[in-house]
Design a protein around this motif. Structure first.
Motif, PDB file in Angstrom:
ATOM      1  N   CYS A  80       0.839  -1.199   0.000  1.00 33.88           N
ATOM      2  CA  CYS A  80       0.000   0.000   0.000  1.00 33.88           C
ATOM      3  C   CYS A  80       0.880   1.258   0.000  1.00 33.88           C
ATOM      4  O   CYS A  80       1.825   1.358   0.779  1.00 33.88           O
ATOM      5  CB  CYS A  80      -0.921  -0.016   1.214  1.00 33.88           C
ATOM      6  SG  CYS A  80      -1.863   1.489   1.392  1.00 33.88           S
ATOM      7  N   CYS A 119      -0.055   3.255   3.776  1.00 38.43           N
ATOM      8  CA  CYS A 119       0.335   2.739   5.087  1.00 38.43           C
ATOM      9  C   CYS A 119       1.495   1.744   4.982  1.00 38.43           C
ATOM     10  O   CYS A 119       2.006   1.279   5.991  1.00 38.43           O
ATOM     11  CB  CYS A 119      -0.855   2.090   5.781  1.00 38.43           C
ATOM     12  SG  CYS A 119      -1.471   0.639   4.926  1.00 38.43           S
ATOM     13  N   CYS A 135      -4.310  -0.414   0.068  1.00 39.32           N
ATOM     14  CA  CYS A 135      -5.068  -1.478   0.707  1.00 39.32           C
ATOM     15  C   CYS A 135      -6.518  -1.007   0.831  1.00 39.32           C
ATOM     16  O   CYS A 135      -6.807   0.168   0.604  1.00 39.32           O
ATOM     17  CB  CYS A 135      -4.470  -1.819   2.072  1.00 39.32           C
ATOM     18  SG  CYS A 135      -4.644  -0.499   3.284  1.00 39.32           S
ATOM     19  N   CYS A 145      -7.084   2.071   3.214  1.00 40.92           N
ATOM     20  CA  CYS A 145      -6.599   3.357   2.693  1.00 40.92           C
ATOM     21  C   CYS A 145      -7.403   3.802   1.478  1.00 40.92           C
ATOM     22  O   CYS A 145      -7.633   4.986   1.276  1.00 40.92           O
ATOM     23  CB  CYS A 145      -5.126   3.264   2.336  1.00 40.92           C
ATOM     24  SG  CYS A 145      -4.085   3.052   3.779  1.00 40.92           S
TER      25      CYS A 145
HETATM   26 ZN    ZN Z   1      -3.000   1.084   3.335  1.00 44.34          ZN
END
Ligand code: ZN
Length: 119
Positions: A85, A88, A106, A109
């Motif tokens: 991701c 994050c 992800c 997010c």
């Molecule tokens: Zn993420």
């Protein structure tokens, strides 16, 4: 992290999608050039063609955008960043990657990004 077999699976999927899009983009621009060369017979043809051109342009735009995402994902595979991701830096769920090969975020997010874009 994804293993080599999984990475290869996504690389092949991305590569073949890339080839399809590039073929589409090339054939569409050839067709459009041919249409421009042909004289238009009447107003009806003209209206139909500008609608068609608008649709073609929308599809072309969408596909060019997708092609850019694919190039980015392929670059990430080479740099061992694929499936991570961008926000994050957690691993993206493999099932999500199977649905969207060039996913950048992800699921958590992605929701945040989408909410931000709405405002
Ligand atoms: Zn993420």
């Amino acid at each position: 992290m994804l293993n080599t077999t999984e990475l290869n699976f996504f690389k092949i999927a991305l590569d073949s999608r890339k080839v399809t899009i590039e073929k589409n983009l090339n054939s569409t621009s050839v067709e459009m050039n041919e249409m421009r060369r042909n004289e238009l017979k009447d107003e009806g043809d003209h209206a139909a063609m500008s609608l068609e051109t608008a649709v073609d342009n929308a599809i072309l735009g969408q596909q060019s955008k997708e092609l850019a995402e694919i190039e980015l994902a392929l670059g990430k595979i080479n740099n061992n960043l694929y499936g991570i991701c961008e926000m994050c830096e957690e691993a993206i769920n493999i099932e999500r990657l199977k649905v969207k090969n060039f996913a950048r975020y992800c699921i958590t997010c992605r929701e945040v990004v989408e909410k931000e874009q709405q405002h």
